[in-house]
Design an enzyme around this catalytic site. Structure first.
Site, PDB file in Angstrom:
ATOM      1  N   GLY A  22     -16.180  42.295  11.105  1.00 39.59           N
ATOM      2  CA  GLY A  22     -17.638  42.889  11.041  1.00 39.59           C
ATOM      3  C   GLY A  22     -17.665  43.283   9.445  1.00 39.59           C
ATOM      4  N   HIS A  23     -16.705  43.665   8.827  1.00 43.42           N
ATOM      5  CA  HIS A  23     -16.635  43.972   7.421  1.00 43.42           C
ATOM      6  C   HIS A  23     -16.303  42.772   6.507  1.00 43.42           C
ATOM      7  CE1 HIS A  23     -16.515  48.323   8.161  1.00 43.42           C
ATOM      8  NE2 HIS A  23     -16.551  48.165   9.250  1.00 43.42           N
ATOM      9  N   ASP A 129     -14.743  48.245   0.453  1.00 46.34           N
ATOM     10  CA  ASP A 129     -15.222  48.655   1.511  1.00 46.34           C
ATOM     11  C   ASP A 129     -15.332  50.444   1.808  1.00 46.34           C
ATOM     12  OD1 ASP A 129     -15.536  47.136   4.713  1.00 46.34           O
ATOM     13  OD2 ASP A 129     -15.169  49.389   4.756  1.00 46.34           O
ATOM     14  N   GLN A 362     -21.685  31.823  15.670  1.00 45.31           N
ATOM     15  CA  GLN A 362     -23.026  32.639  15.676  1.00 45.31           C
ATOM     16  C   GLN A 362     -24.289  32.173  15.215  1.00 45.31           C
ATOM     17  OE1 GLN A 362     -23.068  36.452  17.202  1.00 45.31           O
ATOM     18  NE2 GLN A 362     -24.189  37.317  15.510  1.00 45.31           N
ATOM     19  N   TRP A 380     -24.288  45.666  12.709  1.00 39.77           N
ATOM     20  CA  TRP A 380     -25.514  45.179  11.770  1.00 39.77           C
ATOM     21  C   TRP A 380     -25.327  43.935  11.330  1.00 39.77           C
ATOM     22  CZ3 TRP A 380     -29.859  46.445  10.426  1.00 39.77           C
ATOM     23  CH2 TRP A 380     -30.484  46.205   9.479  1.00 39.77           C
TER      24      TRP A 380
HETATM   25  N1  UDP Z   1     -19.255  36.586  15.126  1.00 37.41           N
HETATM   26  C1  UDP Z   1     -19.141  35.163  15.228  1.00 37.41           C
HETATM   27  N2  UDP Z   1     -18.936  34.832  16.447  1.00 37.41           N
HETATM   28  C2  UDP Z   1     -18.397  35.598  17.657  1.00 37.41           C
HETATM   29  C3  UDP Z   1     -18.778  36.922  17.439  1.00 37.41           C
HETATM   30  C4  UDP Z   1     -19.141  37.274  16.042  1.00 37.41           C
HETATM   31  O1  UDP Z   1     -19.555  34.489  14.306  1.00 37.41           O
HETATM   32  O2  UDP Z   1     -18.202  35.086  18.694  1.00 37.41           O
HETATM   33  C5  UDP Z   1     -19.610  37.083  13.932  1.00 37.41           C
HETATM   34  C6  UDP Z   1     -21.322  37.413  13.844  1.00 37.41           C
HETATM   35  O3  UDP Z   1     -21.922  36.648  13.222  1.00 37.41           O
HETATM   36  C7  UDP Z   1     -21.240  38.791  12.765  1.00 37.41           C
HETATM   37  C8  UDP Z   1     -19.736  39.367  12.755  1.00 37.41           C
HETATM   38  O4  UDP Z   1     -18.944  38.330  13.673  1.00 37.41           O
HETATM   39  O5  UDP Z   1     -21.228  38.285  11.670  1.00 37.41           O
HETATM   40  C9  UDP Z   1     -19.866  40.534  13.938  1.00 37.41           C
HETATM   41  O6  UDP Z   1     -20.157  41.592  13.046  1.00 37.41           O
HETATM   42  P1  UDP Z   1     -21.202  42.692  13.610  1.00 37.41           P
HETATM   43  O7  UDP Z   1     -21.556  43.592  12.730  1.00 37.41           O
HETATM   44  O8  UDP Z   1     -22.206  42.219  14.295  1.00 37.41           O
HETATM   45  O9  UDP Z   1     -20.182  43.423  14.728  1.00 37.41           O
HETATM   46  P2  UDP Z   1     -18.861  43.870  15.120  1.00 37.41           P
HETATM   47  O10 UDP Z   1     -17.992  42.951  15.322  1.00 37.41           O
HETATM   48  O11 UDP Z   1     -18.368  44.561  13.656  1.00 37.41           O
HETATM   49  O12 UDP Z   1     -18.874  45.020  16.080  1.00 37.41           O
END
Ligand code: UDP
Length: 493
Positions: A22-23, A129, A362, A380
């Site tokens: 996510g980062h 970050d 995604q 986010w």
């Molecule tokens: N993501 C993806 N495929 C997955 C799960 C997540 O491409 O199966 C990507 C999503 O598009 C986003 C990131 O991973 O860019 C997840 O970041 P987010 O801030 O939504 O959530 P976190 O994983 O930090 O809780």
């Protein structure tokens, strides 16, 4: 290093990602945005095991270099492989707070390797970050500006500051409160706040990290925000004018990925093959008929919760793509061996549904016209990616600042309906199960009713605004140009 007699006004931007998807995903997008501008060279500073994940997300044509630094695993007492974003997603969260403290200690020990890398490559600025608060001093030693990347939008940034400063939850144990000073009448309950805010006085190491992050922001040059001004103008103004943060909104950064392969490669895991299967399946569906369910890279629901989701989908009866953080099935495993699914679920829903075990492409899924709704944990990136492609949402926050993002989606933008999650939990939904009935009601309202239709209409308007923001002359495009000009001028002095 840019010099006064350098006619091209070159700028060298160093980028230090934190190792969680996510980062890492959005900061690599930021690296691509910088590198897409004339005269800007970008170096991503990362560790050996993360380098392949990073390279998979950058086109070979981009002016982006990778500088390796060593992850001090042994010194911090964590396993070698814990340096990867994949490990953080799959294992670190489950290992409990003690492991996480050690992991963040290891991250802090990156300071010396970073100093050495900066001394070697001599960039003109550092984008790092927010989880590396000490990196402001690393940049300071070289006399270069440090820009903070928090990974979240204006609304959540402002809410977090208002709560940290005014502590409204201290006067109300269970009742909801209105976030003081924040524009709009935003209501939250104490149980929706991150642990670092709730358990401040208990010497929680994350509270200490949050304090260091806030302090380091004051020592930094400014903040890069993955948002666009038109999405949350009141909060962008509040952040700058009331909270006094210099900042540049340059998002949605996911729009830096133009080609399908780039979109599929985000997170360093997707394969072209799995993406094309998924897209082929979507091609067979009507516009706005499919709901996409994904809870990001970290949230890991208990089997009991997954069963409730399955029951809700079956009872609703519409089409879905559901991403589950489980290992892909081997050929010898039968469906009945998967404890988290009701027996026979996949057979009964074969026509209607697709379950993706592991990682989904995604952006490619979300942007497809057959997808009409998104059940999201309100990370986010996911939230903004949904907005960027004009999708209405069912909001199901779990941890981090996701409850704040939910309020932006539901109360401010009016493009989402809550599943009524009430409690912040770290990583897993172990102790709070949302029942199938509640999930089904939210999904039905979003996908089948007029309410949902109106939300989709509003979301599509935001999609257009997002696209305009990143095109030449748009707010985010201009904001990045301003930042680059300012940094170039500064480095020429
Ligand atoms: N993501 C993806 N495929 C997955 C799960 C997540 O491409 O199966 C990507 C999503 O598009 C986003 C990131 O991973 O860019 C997840 O970041 P987010 O801030 O939504 O959530 P976190 O994983 O930090 O809780």
């Amino acid at each position: 290093m840019a010099t006064a007699d350098d006619p091209t006004g070159n700028l060298h931007v160093a980028i230090l990602p934190f190792m969680a998807h996510g980062h890492m995903i959005p900061i690599i997008d930021i690296a691509k945005l910088f590198a897409s501008r004339r005269g800007v060279k970008t170096t991503i500073i990362t560790t050996r095991l993360n380098a392949p994940l990073v390279s998979k997300q950058i086109p070979t044509t981009a002016e982006i270099h990778i500088e390796l630094i060593r992850f001090p695993a042994a010194e911090a007492g964590v396993p070698e492989e814990s340096e990867t974003a994949d490990f953080f997603s799959s294992t670190a969260q489950k290992m409990g707070p003690n492991f996480l403290f050690k992991f963040f200690h290891a991250a802090a020990l990156l300071r010396r390797p970073l100093d050495a890398a900066l001394a070697k490559i001599r960039p003109d600025c550092l984008v790092s970050d927010a989880f590396f608060p000490w990196s402001a001093e690393s940049a300071g030693k070289l006399g270069i500006p440090r820009l903070v990347f928090h990974g979240t939008g204006y609304f959540a940034l402002c809410t977090a500051v208002c709560i940290r400063v005014h502590k409204p939850h201290k006067n109300s144990d269970s009742e909801s409160f209105v976030v003081p000073c924040l524009p709009g009448k935003i209501e939250l309950t104490p149980s929706q706040l991150p642990e670092s805010a709730r358990k401040e006085e208990e010497g929680n190491p994350f509270t200490e990290l949050v304090r260091e992050m806030a302090e380091s922001e004051g020592k930094s040059y400014g903040v890069i925000v993955n948002s666009f001004r038109e999405l949350e103008p009141n909060y962008a103004d509040f952040y700058r004018d009331e909270l006094g943060r210099r900042n540049w909104a340059i998002g949605p950064v996911s729009l830096s990925n133009r080609r399908s392969e780039e979109k599929a490669g985000r997170g360093g895991r997707g394969t072209g093959e799995s993406s094309s299967d998924c897209l082929k399946w979507l091609e067979s569906k009507e516009p706005d008929s499919v709901i996409y369910i994904c809870f990001g890279s970290l949230a890991d629901f208990a089997d009991s919760q997954l069963k409730e989701i399955a029951a809700a989908l079956e009872s609703w009866g519409g089409s879905f793509i559901w991403v589950v953080r489980k290992d892909p099935r081997t050929e010898s495993e039968s469906e009945s061996e998967e404890e988290w699914l009701p027996v026979g679920f996949e057979d009964r829903t074969a026509e209607k549904g697709l379950i993706i075990r592991g990682w989904a492409p995604q952006i490619l899924i979300l942007e497809h016209e057959a997808v009409g709704g998104f059940v999201t944990h309100c990370g986010w990136n996911s939230t903004l990616e949904g907005i960027t492609v004009g999708k209405a949402m069912v909001t199901w926050p779990v941890a981090a600042e996701q409850f704040y993002n939910e309020k932006l989606v539901t109360a401010v933008l009016g493009i989402g309906l809550p599943v009524e999650a009430e409690k912040w939990v770290r990583g897993t939904g172990d102790d709070e199960v949302i029942m199938a009935e509640g999930i089904e009601i939210a999904v039905r309202r979003l996908m089948d009713g007029d309410e949902g239709k109106e939300m989709r209409r509003k979301a599509k308007e935001l999609r257009e605004m997002a696209r305009m923001a990143i095109e030449e002359g748009g707010s985010s495009h201009s904001s990045l140009s301003d930042l680059i000009d300012e940094l170039k001028q500064r480095s020429h002095v």
